[in-house]
Design a protein around this motif. Structure first.
Motif, short mmCIF file in Angstrom:
data_model
loop_
_atom_site.label_atom_id
_atom_site.label_comp_id
_atom_site.label_asym_id
_atom_site.label_seq_id
_atom_site.Cartn_x
_atom_site.Cartn_y
_atom_site.Cartn_z
N ASP A 113 52.61 -33.87 -32.83
CA ASP A 113 53.13 -33.88 -31.46
C ASP A 113 52.00 -34.03 -30.45
O ASP A 113 52.12 -34.79 -29.48
N GLU A 114 50.90 -33.30 -30.68
CA GLU A 114 49.77 -33.35 -29.74
C GLU A 114 49.12 -34.73 -29.72
O GLU A 114 48.76 -35.24 -28.66
N ALA A 115 48.95 -35.31 -30.90
CA ALA A 115 48.32 -36.63 -30.98
C ALA A 115 49.17 -37.68 -30.26
O ALA A 115 48.64 -38.50 -29.50
N GLY A 116 50.47 -37.64 -30.49
CA GLY A 116 51.35 -38.60 -29.83
C GLY A 116 51.36 -38.41 -28.33
O GLY A 116 51.32 -39.38 -27.56
N LEU A 117 51.41 -37.15 -27.88
CA LEU A 117 51.43 -36.86 -26.45
C LEU A 117 50.13 -37.30 -25.79
O LEU A 117 50.15 -37.88 -24.69
N THR A 118 49.00 -37.05 -26.43
CA THR A 118 47.70 -37.46 -25.87
C THR A 118 47.66 -38.96 -25.64
O THR A 118 47.24 -39.43 -24.58
N LEU A 119 48.12 -39.72 -26.63
CA LEU A 119 48.10 -41.18 -26.50
C LEU A 119 49.05 -41.64 -25.41
O LEU A 119 48.70 -42.51 -24.59
N ARG A 120 50.24 -41.07 -25.35
CA ARG A 120 51.20 -41.48 -24.31
C ARG A 120 50.68 -41.17 -22.92
O ARG A 120 50.83 -41.96 -21.98
N GLN A 121 50.02 -40.01 -22.77
CA GLN A 121 49.46 -39.66 -21.47
C GLN A 121 48.37 -40.64 -21.03
O GLN A 121 48.30 -41.03 -19.86
N THR A 147 42.29 -49.09 -23.04
CA THR A 147 42.59 -47.66 -23.06
C THR A 147 42.85 -47.18 -24.47
O THR A 147 42.38 -46.11 -24.89
N PHE A 148 43.58 -47.98 -25.24
CA PHE A 148 43.88 -47.60 -26.62
C PHE A 148 42.61 -47.55 -27.46
O PHE A 148 42.42 -46.63 -28.27
N MET A 149 41.74 -48.53 -27.29
CA MET A 149 40.50 -48.55 -28.06
C MET A 149 39.60 -47.38 -27.68
O MET A 149 38.88 -46.83 -28.52
N GLU A 150 39.63 -46.99 -26.42
CA GLU A 150 38.87 -45.81 -25.99
C GLU A 150 39.44 -44.55 -26.66
O GLU A 150 38.68 -43.65 -27.05
N PHE A 151 40.75 -44.50 -26.76
CA PHE A 151 41.39 -43.39 -27.47
C PHE A 151 40.92 -43.35 -28.93
O PHE A 151 40.62 -42.29 -29.46
N MET A 152 40.83 -44.52 -29.55
CA MET A 152 40.38 -44.60 -30.94
C MET A 152 38.96 -44.08 -31.09
O MET A 152 38.60 -43.45 -32.08
N GLU A 153 38.14 -44.36 -30.09
CA GLU A 153 36.73 -43.98 -30.16
C GLU A 153 36.54 -42.48 -29.98
O GLU A 153 35.68 -41.87 -30.62
#
Length: 206
Positions: free
Chosen positions: A65-73, A96-102
């Motif tokens: 839940d936390e991982a999904g919420l972090t990405l959606r935010q 933004t997504f690639m920054e999330f991956m990093e």
């Protein structure tokens, strides 16, 4: 300033969650984590764990839940930046997504692995997170284009699938290769968006 009992409990709960995320890696999946490993990393006694989570499965579902919420935010913030200052929604979203991956690679590894893992509860939880993501993007597409609800949903589903699959590939890439992948994904997403737009303005039925 003294913390209340509720604040202390929430802080410990947060410490357990963060500890579990830190322990995940390319070589360590959640399924292989033990309660003792998590509590040792969190710096608490194993018995204290049960004051916050019923078992490791409940903790794992919380992590999903936390991982999904972090990405959606993060993606909501990206759309807000676009609304405020313009720019390419596709490029900004992929960046933004690639920054999330990093910075949040372990969170994405959890989603990726548990999407096809052995636990049905975990698989369903990841699917719900992806569904939330698709629905939010679908609403955005519907609001910004002439697409009807179903067309916007199909487009959003295709875009999320492309990005999610790219994330799986990006996990094992260095920075330069990841930038190349980002460029490729941007083009792929634009093809989908342009194709959807063309279909909306034609009578072509595929």
């Amino acid at each position: 300033m003294n913390k209340t009992r509720a604040e202390q409990k929430e802080q410990t709960r947060r410490t357990i969650i963060d500890a579990a995320f830190r322990l995940l890696s390319a070589d360590q999946s959640y399924a292989n984590l033990s309660l003792r490993e998590v509590t040792r990393e969190a710096g608490i006694a194993p018995t204290s764990f049960y004051r916050h989570f019923k078992d490791m499965d409940e903790l794992g579902l919380t992590l999903v839940d936390e991982a999904g919420l972090t990405l959606r935010q993060l993606m909501r913030q990206a759309r807000a930046r676009i609304e405020a200052g313009g720019g390419s929604i596709v490029r900004t979203s992929v960046t933004t997504f690639m920054e999330f991956m990093e910075t949040n690679g372990n969170e994405f590894r959890l989603l990726l692995r548990e999407r096809s893992g052995t636990s049905k509860a975990f698989r369903l939880a990841v699917q719900r997170e992806l569904q939330h993501f698709v629905e939010e993007l679908s609403d955005y597409i519907e609001a910004k284009t002439s697409a009807n609800h179903l067309a916007a949903y199909y487009e959003a589903d295709a875009l999320v699938t492309l990005v999610f699959n790219a994330g799986a590939e990006a996990l094992d890439l260095g920075k330069s290769k990841r930038l190349q992948l980002a460029d490729k994904v941007v083009q792929q997403l634009r093809y989908v968006a342009k194709g959807s737009e063309a279909l909306r303005h034609s009578k072509l039925i595929l």
